[in-house]
Scaffold this motif. Structure first.
Motif, PDB file in Angstrom:
ATOM      1  N   GLY A   6       4.021  -3.042   4.282  1.00 42.68           N
ATOM      2  CA  GLY A   6       5.571  -2.998   4.703  1.00 42.68           C
ATOM      3  C   GLY A   6       6.066  -1.860   4.467  1.00 42.68           C
ATOM      4  N   GLY A   7       5.905  -1.359   3.099  1.00 40.71           N
ATOM      5  CA  GLY A   7       6.603  -0.143   2.741  1.00 40.71           C
ATOM      6  C   GLY A   7       6.320   1.115   3.183  1.00 40.71           C
ATOM      7  N   THR A   8       4.799   1.393   3.642  1.00 38.15           N
ATOM      8  CA  THR A   8       4.512   2.592   4.117  1.00 38.15           C
ATOM      9  C   THR A   8       4.873   2.522   5.673  1.00 38.15           C
ATOM     10  OG1 THR A   8       2.240   1.497   4.571  1.00 38.15           O
ATOM     11  CG2 THR A   8       2.525   2.944   2.457  1.00 38.15           C
ATOM     12  N   MET A   9       4.700   1.462   6.276  1.00 36.40           N
ATOM     13  CA  MET A   9       4.950   1.571   7.658  1.00 36.40           C
ATOM     14  C   MET A   9       6.570   2.025   7.742  1.00 36.40           C
ATOM     15  SD  MET A   9       2.067   0.796   9.185  1.00 36.40           S
ATOM     16  CE  MET A   9       2.526   0.258  11.034  1.00 36.40           C
TER      17      MET A   9
ATOM     18  N   SER B   6      -4.863  12.368  -6.113  1.00 38.09           N
ATOM     19  CA  SER B   6      -5.655  11.272  -6.311  1.00 38.09           C
ATOM     20  C   SER B   6      -4.938   9.990  -6.820  1.00 38.09           C
ATOM     21  CB  SER B   6      -6.613  11.508  -7.243  1.00 38.09           C
ATOM     22  OG  SER B   6      -6.277  11.591  -8.446  1.00 38.09           O
ATOM     23  N   PHE B   7      -5.415   8.757  -6.658  1.00 31.76           N
ATOM     24  CA  PHE B   7      -4.639   7.395  -7.141  1.00 31.76           C
ATOM     25  C   PHE B   7      -4.643   7.725  -8.691  1.00 31.76           C
ATOM     26  CE2 PHE B   7      -5.076   5.181  -3.015  1.00 31.76           C
ATOM     27  CZ  PHE B   7      -3.561   4.946  -3.070  1.00 31.76           C
ATOM     28  N   ILE B   8      -5.860   8.057  -9.238  1.00 31.27           N
ATOM     29  CA  ILE B   8      -5.747   8.285 -10.935  1.00 31.27           C
ATOM     30  C   ILE B   8      -4.624   9.005 -11.275  1.00 31.27           C
ATOM     31  CG2 ILE B   8      -7.102   9.092 -12.575  1.00 31.27           C
ATOM     32  CD1 ILE B   8      -8.216   6.478 -11.827  1.00 31.27           C
ATOM     33  N   ALA B   9      -4.663  10.242 -10.763  1.00 30.63           N
ATOM     34  CA  ALA B   9      -3.470  11.168 -11.190  1.00 30.63           C
ATOM     35  C   ALA B   9      -2.024  10.608 -10.783  1.00 30.63           C
ATOM     36  CB  ALA B   9      -3.456  12.479 -10.392  1.00 30.63           C
ATOM     37  N   SER B  10      -1.997   9.881  -9.730  1.00 33.38           N
ATOM     38  CA  SER B  10      -0.587   9.653  -9.657  1.00 33.38           C
ATOM     39  C   SER B  10      -0.251   8.275 -10.317  1.00 33.38           C
ATOM     40  CB  SER B  10      -0.376   9.300  -8.101  1.00 33.38           C
ATOM     41  OG  SER B  10      -1.247   8.360  -7.672  1.00 33.38           O
TER      42      SER B  10
ATOM     43  N   ALA C 248       5.997  -3.915  -7.835  1.00 30.70           N
ATOM     44  CA  ALA C 248       6.023  -2.816  -8.624  1.00 30.70           C
ATOM     45  C   ALA C 248       4.891  -1.844  -8.606  1.00 30.70           C
ATOM     46  CB  ALA C 248       6.708  -3.160  -9.942  1.00 30.70           C
ATOM     47  N   MET C 249       3.734  -2.545  -8.652  1.00 28.71           N
ATOM     48  CA  MET C 249       2.375  -1.839  -8.801  1.00 28.71           C
ATOM     49  C   MET C 249       2.280  -1.280  -7.347  1.00 28.71           C
ATOM     50  SD  MET C 249       0.103  -1.334 -10.708  1.00 28.71           S
ATOM     51  CE  MET C 249      -0.092  -2.694 -11.751  1.00 28.71           C
ATOM     52  N   ALA C 250       2.916  -1.625  -6.160  1.00 25.49           N
ATOM     53  CA  ALA C 250       2.646  -0.982  -4.906  1.00 25.49           C
ATOM     54  C   ALA C 250       3.490   0.103  -4.525  1.00 25.49           C
ATOM     55  CB  ALA C 250       2.926  -2.287  -3.706  1.00 25.49           C
ATOM     56  N   MET C 251       4.698   0.352  -5.436  1.00 22.25           N
ATOM     57  CA  MET C 251       5.567   1.459  -5.126  1.00 22.25           C
ATOM     58  C   MET C 251       4.836   2.588  -5.146  1.00 22.25           C
ATOM     59  SD  MET C 251       8.676   0.017  -7.523  1.00 22.25           S
ATOM     60  CE  MET C 251       9.379   1.784  -7.727  1.00 22.25           C
ATOM     61  N   PRO C 252       3.925   3.108  -6.276  1.00 15.71           N
ATOM     62  CA  PRO C 252       2.987   4.364  -6.240  1.00 15.71           C
ATOM     63  C   PRO C 252       2.551   4.445  -4.869  1.00 15.71           C
ATOM     64  CG  PRO C 252       2.954   3.162  -8.377  1.00 15.71           C
ATOM     65  CD  PRO C 252       3.592   2.319  -7.377  1.00 15.71           C
ATOM     66  N   ALA C 253       1.741   3.502  -4.394  1.00 14.03           N
ATOM     67  CA  ALA C 253       0.884   3.405  -3.453  1.00 14.03           C
ATOM     68  C   ALA C 253       1.641   3.776  -2.063  1.00 14.03           C
ATOM     69  CB  ALA C 253       0.424   2.335  -3.227  1.00 14.03           C
ATOM     70  N   VAL C 254       3.029   3.130  -2.141  1.00 11.84           N
ATOM     71  CA  VAL C 254       3.961   3.456  -0.864  1.00 11.84           C
ATOM     72  C   VAL C 254       4.408   5.016  -0.860  1.00 11.84           C
ATOM     73  CG1 VAL C 254       6.078   2.960   0.060  1.00 11.84           C
ATOM     74  CG2 VAL C 254       4.609   0.853  -0.716  1.00 11.84           C
ATOM     75  N   TRP C 255       4.803   5.301  -2.141  1.00 13.11           N
ATOM     76  CA  TRP C 255       4.921   6.964  -2.285  1.00 13.11           C
ATOM     77  C   TRP C 255       4.116   7.730  -1.863  1.00 13.11           C
ATOM     78  CZ3 TRP C 255       2.569   9.962  -5.955  1.00 13.11           C
ATOM     79  CH2 TRP C 255       3.184  11.568  -5.921  1.00 13.11           C
ATOM     80  N   GLN C 256       2.753   7.251  -2.236  1.00  9.27           N
ATOM     81  CA  GLN C 256       1.700   8.379  -1.811  1.00  9.27           C
ATOM     82  C   GLN C 256       1.144   8.241  -0.321  1.00  9.27           C
ATOM     83  OE1 GLN C 256      -1.158   7.845  -5.057  1.00  9.27           O
ATOM     84  NE2 GLN C 256      -2.407   9.695  -4.219  1.00  9.27           N
ATOM     85  N   LEU C 257       1.458   7.096   0.355  1.00 10.69           N
ATOM     86  CA  LEU C 257       0.697   7.201   1.640  1.00 10.69           C
ATOM     87  C   LEU C 257       1.878   7.082   2.814  1.00 10.69           C
ATOM     88  CD1 LEU C 257      -2.461   4.950   0.752  1.00 10.69           C
ATOM     89  CD2 LEU C 257      -2.355   7.307   1.703  1.00 10.69           C
ATOM     90  N   SER C 258       3.049   7.175   2.578  1.00 12.88           N
ATOM     91  CA  SER C 258       4.092   7.035   3.550  1.00 12.88           C
ATOM     92  C   SER C 258       4.031   8.171   4.355  1.00 12.88           C
ATOM     93  CB  SER C 258       5.509   6.804   2.897  1.00 12.88           C
ATOM     94  OG  SER C 258       5.366   5.603   2.401  1.00 12.88           O
ATOM     95  N   GLY C 259       3.613   9.156   3.792  1.00 13.92           N
ATOM     96  CA  GLY C 259       3.537  10.608   4.389  1.00 13.92           C
ATOM     97  C   GLY C 259       2.357  10.541   5.454  1.00 13.92           C
TER      98      GLY C 259
ATOM     99  N   ILE D 111      -5.660   0.865   8.685  1.00 14.35           N
ATOM    100  CA  ILE D 111      -6.141   1.725   7.685  1.00 14.35           C
ATOM    101  C   ILE D 111      -5.348   1.407   6.470  1.00 14.35           C
ATOM    102  CG2 ILE D 111      -6.138   4.039   7.014  1.00 14.35           C
ATOM    103  CD1 ILE D 111      -6.390   4.712  10.364  1.00 14.35           C
ATOM    104  N   ILE D 112      -4.146   1.346   6.249  1.00 18.30           N
ATOM    105  CA  ILE D 112      -3.418   1.026   5.022  1.00 18.30           C
ATOM    106  C   ILE D 112      -3.729  -0.325   4.678  1.00 18.30           C
ATOM    107  CG2 ILE D 112      -0.969   0.733   4.144  1.00 18.30           C
ATOM    108  CD1 ILE D 112      -1.696   3.498   4.825  1.00 18.30           C
ATOM    109  N   GLY D 113      -3.951  -1.307   5.528  1.00 14.78           N
ATOM    110  CA  GLY D 113      -4.378  -2.599   5.002  1.00 14.78           C
ATOM    111  C   GLY D 113      -5.656  -2.581   4.237  1.00 14.78           C
ATOM    112  N   HIS D 114      -6.644  -2.239   5.111  1.00 11.01           N
ATOM    113  CA  HIS D 114      -8.116  -2.143   4.375  1.00 11.01           C
ATOM    114  C   HIS D 114      -8.103  -1.364   3.246  1.00 11.01           C
ATOM    115  CE1 HIS D 114      -9.630   1.558   5.484  1.00 11.01           C
ATOM    116  NE2 HIS D 114     -10.977   1.291   4.636  1.00 11.01           N
ATOM    117  N   MET D 115      -7.207  -0.185   2.934  1.00 10.49           N
ATOM    118  CA  MET D 115      -7.048   0.356   1.746  1.00 10.49           C
ATOM    119  C   MET D 115      -6.536  -0.108   0.469  1.00 10.49           C
ATOM    120  SD  MET D 115      -5.940   4.408   2.911  1.00 10.49           S
ATOM    121  CE  MET D 115      -5.580   5.034   1.342  1.00 10.49           C
ATOM    122  N   SER D 116      -5.647  -1.115   0.831  1.00  8.27           N
ATOM    123  CA  SER D 116      -4.734  -1.925  -0.407  1.00  8.27           C
ATOM    124  C   SER D 116      -5.662  -2.951  -0.672  1.00  8.27           C
ATOM    125  CB  SER D 116      -3.491  -2.481   0.328  1.00  8.27           C
ATOM    126  OG  SER D 116      -3.767  -3.463   1.365  1.00  8.27           O
ATOM    127  N   MET D 117      -6.353  -3.459   0.157  1.00  8.24           N
ATOM    128  CA  MET D 117      -7.409  -4.559  -0.285  1.00  8.24           C
ATOM    129  C   MET D 117      -8.627  -4.024  -1.268  1.00  8.24           C
ATOM    130  SD  MET D 117      -8.094  -6.526   3.449  1.00  8.24           S
ATOM    131  CE  MET D 117      -6.638  -7.086   4.101  1.00  8.24           C
TER     132      MET D 117
END
Length: 301
Positions: free
Chosen positions: A82-85, A116-120, A167-178, A228-234
């Motif tokens: 939802g956030g990335t979309m 990378s997700f590790i760095a972020s 809250a854990m999804a916030m970094p992922a939203v920041w990273q893939l919204s672009g 794409i985003i859905g299967h990445m989150s899973m």
């Protein structure tokens, strides 16, 4: 005769690699998920770790920790997708208007995707530090105190409940919204200006143009981004591992629990059953999309 088989010969190495290292390993994983596993106690008795067969799956599904991890995955996926979309669409709408410095803003929005997700995750672990109060607060909590809003401080991902995974999804939203922004922006730029002008001549306002002319044509792109985003989150593992650690019950998802099952609990059949169920969940999302796109392509021919 050689030309007839030339194409097949060129792709044969790739086919063999996929068969062995993708489908072969999937088959091996499924076989492992049905195995029986046991260990020896200090008294020399046998302790059954995995009973074998379908009981490996039933015992896993009955495990409260696994059920909690599935709920966490659902919350993470909902907020992540939802956030990335949402942000991706908003940024695409702003940029497709032709703002000054568009190239700069595109780069700024897309840059997080190169990290990378590790760095972020390492950076966001500090930003989402659960410490509260003048003596412990750092990251966002310290910023809230400095802005005169200490009541908004939170323990973020360390508190049990749905909010921790949001809250854990916030970094992922920041990273893939672009990334989603780039997809939508390409879609907007692919729609001719003539269609907008025709709608304006018919008396349509700007919002009506987006709603009735532009958005319907972006639905295939939106569906692709959603899948794409859905299967990445899973399948998310590294981000959660970097922020919450390897054995954090509060932030468990099936992928991180799989790590615990395999390397800490030494329960390979249970970890394999977990992986198989996760594969089925992803397949339930991806396969209908592949069938839909294949049917759409056939209809367009």
């Amino acid at each position: 005769m050689f030309k007839k088989w030339q194409g097949l010969l060129l792709v044969t190495p790739s086919i063999l690699l996929v068969v062995v290292f993708v489908y072969g390993l999937i088959g091996q994983n499924i076989a492992t998920s049905f195995e029986r596993s046991s260990t020896k106690t200090f008294a020399g008795n046998e302790r059954v770790v995995a009973p074998g067969g379908f009981e490996n799956y039933t015992s896993l599904l009955a495990d409260q920790r696994y059920q909690d991890s599935l709920w966490n995955l659902l919350v993470l996926t909902a907020v992540f997708v939802g956030g990335t979309m949402l942000f991706g669409l908003i940024w695409a709408i702003l940029l497709e208007k032709g703002v000054k410095g568009e190239g700069f803003f595109r780069s700024v929005y897309l840059f997080p995707m190169a990290v990378s997700f590790i760095a972020s995750g390492t950076v966001w672990k500090w930003l989402l530090s659960p410490g509260i109060g003048d003596n412990q607060a750092i990251g966002l909590n310290r910023l809230l105190i400095m802005m005169g809003m200490p009541e908004l401080q939170s323990r973020w991902w360390s508190d049990p409940g749905a909010f921790s995974m949001a809250a854990m999804a916030m970094p992922a939203v920041w990273q893939l919204s672009g990334y989603v922004m780039a997809l939508f922006l390409a879609g907007f730029r692919g729609i001719s200006e003539d269609q907008r002008e025709a709608a304006r001549m018919d008396g349509a306002g700007e919002w009506q143009i987006y709603r009735h002319v532009l958005f319907p044509q972006l639905s295939p792109i939106a569906l692709s981004a959603l899948i794409i985003i859905g299967h990445m989150s899973m399948k998310t593992f590294d981000l959660i591992y970097a922020i919450a650690g390897q054995n954090n019950v509060v932030a468990d998802v099936p992928a991180t629990l799989m790590w615990v099952q395999l390397f800490q609990q030494k329960n390979a059949p249970q970890a394999a059953a977990n992986a198989t169920i996760l594969l089925l969940i992803v397949a339930l999302v991806v396969i209908p999309y592949l069938v839909y796109t294949n049917k759409t392509e056939k209809d367009m021919r």
